[in-house]
Every structure is written in structure tokens, then in C-alpha cells.
Design a protein around this motif. Structure first.
Motif, PDB file in Angstrom:
ATOM      1  N   HIS A  99      14.703  20.587 -16.188  1.00 10.90           N
ATOM      2  CA  HIS A  99      15.575  20.834 -15.041  1.00 10.90           C
ATOM      3  C   HIS A  99      15.087  20.086 -13.806  1.00 10.90           C
ATOM      4  O   HIS A  99      15.901  19.589 -13.009  1.00 10.90           O
ATOM      5  CB  HIS A  99      15.666  22.330 -14.749  1.00 10.90           C
ATOM      6  N   GLN A 100      13.780  19.983 -13.625  1.00 10.58           N
ATOM      7  CA  GLN A 100      13.243  19.199 -12.511  1.00 10.58           C
ATOM      8  C   GLN A 100      13.675  17.746 -12.627  1.00 10.58           C
ATOM      9  O   GLN A 100      14.043  17.110 -11.629  1.00 10.58           O
ATOM     10  CB  GLN A 100      11.721  19.296 -12.490  1.00 10.58           C
ATOM     11  N   HIS A 101      13.622  17.197 -13.847  1.00  9.75           N
ATOM     12  CA  HIS A 101      14.053  15.817 -14.045  1.00  9.75           C
ATOM     13  C   HIS A 101      15.544  15.659 -13.761  1.00  9.75           C
ATOM     14  O   HIS A 101      15.970  14.648 -13.183  1.00  9.75           O
ATOM     15  CB  HIS A 101      13.754  15.379 -15.485  1.00  9.75           C
ATOM     16  N   MET A 102      16.348  16.634 -14.161  1.00  9.74           N
ATOM     17  CA  MET A 102      17.785  16.588 -13.891  1.00  9.74           C
ATOM     18  C   MET A 102      18.052  16.564 -12.389  1.00  9.74           C
ATOM     19  O   MET A 102      18.885  15.785 -11.891  1.00  9.74           O
ATOM     20  CB  MET A 102      18.475  17.792 -14.538  1.00  9.74           C
ATOM     21  N   ARG A 103      17.371  17.432 -11.661  1.00  9.76           N
ATOM     22  CA  ARG A 103      17.559  17.499 -10.207  1.00  9.76           C
ATOM     23  C   ARG A 103      17.173  16.179  -9.542  1.00  9.76           C
ATOM     24  O   ARG A 103      17.916  15.648  -8.705  1.00  9.76           O
ATOM     25  CB  ARG A 103      16.716  18.636  -9.622  1.00  9.76           C
ATOM     26  N   MET A 104      15.996  15.639  -9.927  1.00  9.16           N
ATOM     27  CA  MET A 104      15.528  14.415  -9.294  1.00  9.16           C
ATOM     28  C   MET A 104      16.384  13.221  -9.687  1.00  9.16           C
ATOM     29  O   MET A 104      16.664  12.345  -8.857  1.00  9.16           O
ATOM     30  CB  MET A 104      14.062  14.165  -9.652  1.00  9.16           C
ATOM     31  N   HIS A 105      16.825  13.173 -10.949  1.00  6.54           N
ATOM     32  CA  HIS A 105      17.643  12.038 -11.377  1.00  6.54           C
ATOM     33  C   HIS A 105      18.947  11.988 -10.587  1.00  6.54           C
ATOM     34  O   HIS A 105      19.363  10.920 -10.107  1.00  6.54           O
ATOM     35  CB  HIS A 105      17.924  12.139 -12.875  1.00  6.54           C
ATOM     36  N   THR A 106      19.592  13.132 -10.412  1.00  5.54           N
ATOM     37  CA  THR A 106      20.830  13.161  -9.632  1.00  5.54           C
ATOM     38  C   THR A 106      20.561  12.808  -8.178  1.00  5.54           C
ATOM     39  O   THR A 106      21.369  12.111  -7.533  1.00  5.54           O
ATOM     40  CB  THR A 106      21.498  14.537  -9.731  1.00  5.54           C
ATOM     41  N   CYS A 107      19.436  13.258  -7.658  1.00  4.80           N
ATOM     42  CA  CYS A 107      19.061  12.911  -6.280  1.00  4.80           C
ATOM     43  C   CYS A 107      18.939  11.393  -6.114  1.00  4.80           C
ATOM     44  O   CYS A 107      19.389  10.834  -5.112  1.00  4.80           O
ATOM     45  CB  CYS A 107      17.737  13.594  -5.927  1.00  4.80           C
TER      46      CYS A 107
END
Length: 237
Positions: A99-107
Motif C-alpha cells: 500500500h505504501q508503494h501504491m500511495r507513492m507511485h500515484t503521488c
């Protein structure tokens, strides 16, 4: 042989059932998986595989086969572990890390939409990430980037994922800031990520459904890496 990429359509799911297709020095290949393989600057997922006898084996990383791109290998801990073709397995990914990777990727897609320059590099971590831009002049400001990113985050914009046909690949390339890199094409299709009204890019990574899910972020630093390279690093606040 190919692996069905469950993560493309169910990035929030964390547990799945699968069958081992092949075992090699690269790891274990499954008929389907939620484990995202390393690519596009996003690290491969980690987690575990549970065997029929209840033995749990740690998955240290996940990657695509260098030649057979539709095959995904799960790199497991312990050379003494014995898998076999046809073995039924349960997979569990490290949900918090994913989920951290998902958040950062979208950012980083939001950041990409704000800078009118080609992207030359990308790195995504569970706490921070960065993009490299082909910019000959230092025209970026940390405070401005931080404010604009958080404005887009707080706007709660929908994020969509869909596939285009091979005939639309050229159009997808025209929308991409990564002009020097071929889009993530698999089985004749290109996966697209659209932040509605803000950005559309070819991308094979996993993303959140809404920008508000990213949370507050900070532009940590802007570096001049070369005459034409500016590195912008962001982190969660």
C-alpha cells in the motif's frame, strides 16, 4: 506458460490461491499471482507462500522472466525448500508495504503532471520516491511543488486503471513523459493509469483509487545531477 497478473485488477487484495507451474534458479512461477514484479521503478512485492503441509516460505522479491515477460518468478528464502509443479499454494503479500508503494507511485504521477519535461528516471520506496527530469535549467521550487502536490491529494481525484489495444500503443506513447522507454506492453495491450482530469500515462504499476489516499507529502529536495538532469525527491509527511 504464463502467469495471470491478479494485481492489475485487484491491487487491494492480499491473499490468493495458486498452482506452481515451474521451479528454477529464479524461484517459483505460479499460474496466477497478486505479487507485483519489480518494474517501472516500483519494487517487487514480498510476503509468503504456504505449502499444502502448512509450511510457510518467505517471498523475498518478485520479478518477471527476462525473456518470457508473461512469467512472474517468486524468489523464496531457503535453498532447502522443495516446490514441485502442480503444487497448490496460498500466497500472502506484505499488504502494508504494497500500500505504501501504491500511495507513492500515484503521488509520482501527480508530480509528473506538474513538470513539463521528459522523465528520465524513477524510483519508488515505501517512505519516499523520486523522479528525474530532463531540465537544463533549475526552474523548480520545493515549496511550490509541496503545495501543489497536497492540493491535488486533498482534492480527492479518482484514479482509473484500464488497458488499451496494441493499435493504440502509439497514442499511449504520445501521452507519456517517458518518451525514451517503451510502454508496459503485454499480450498486445498497454495498461494505462488515469488521474481524472490531471494525467494519463502508460504504467504497469499498482495505484490507489483516489488521490486523497496518498496522504500529505513533502518535496524533500531538488538536485542537479547533470547539465540536463534535475532529481525531485518526495516523501510522506
Amino acid at each position: 506458460m504464463q502467469t495471470r497478473p491478479l494485481f492489475e485488477h485487484a491491487p487491494y487484495e492480499t491473499t490468493f490461491s495458486a498452482t506452481a507451474l515451474e521451479v528454477s534458479d529464479l524461484g517459483v512461477a505460479l499460474d496466477q499471482t497478486l505479487f507485483y514484479p519489480t518494474g517501472g521503478g516500483q519494487p517487487g512485492d514480498t510476503g509468503s507462500l504456504t505449502m499444502p503441509d502448512g509450511t510457510t516460505v518467505r517471498v523475498m522479491g518478485t520479478l518477471r522472466d527476462p525473456l518470457r515477460r508473461s512469467v512472474i518468478w517468486h524468489q523464496v528464502e531457503g535453498s532447502e525448500i522443495r516446490f514441485s509443479s502442480g503444487m497448490a499454494l496460498r500466497g500472502d503479500i506484505d499488504a502494508a508495504r504494497r500500500h505504501q508503494h501504491m500511495r507513492m507511485h500515484t503521488c509520482l504521477h501527480l508530480l509528473c503532471s506538474m513538470v513539463a519535461a521528459p522523465v528520465t528516471g524513477c524510483s519508488i520506496g515505501h517512505e519516499k520516491g523520486r523522479l528525474d527530469f530532463d531540465l537544463p535549467e533549475m526552474t523548480l521550487d520545493k515549496a511550490v511543488i509541496t503545495a501543489k502536490l497536497n492540493e491535488l491529494v486533498e482534492a480527492g481525484i479518482e484514479v482509473r486503471s484500464y488497458r488499451t489495444t496494441v493499435a493504440q500503443t502509439e497514442a499511449a506513447l504520445q501521452m507519456s513523459r517517458t518518451q525514451g522507454v517503451a510502454p508496459p506492453t503485454l499480450n498486445g495491450e498497454v495498461q494505462m493509469i488515469e488521474i481524472v482530469g490531471v494525467d494519463v500515462q502508460p504504467c504497469g504499476g499498482t495505484h490507489v483509487r483516489n488521490t486523497r489516499e496518498i496522504g500529505r507529502v513533502v518535496c524533500e529536495k531538488i538536485e542537479k545531477k547533470s547539465a540536463h538532469n534535475r532529481r525531485v525527491s518526495v516523501r510522506f509527511a
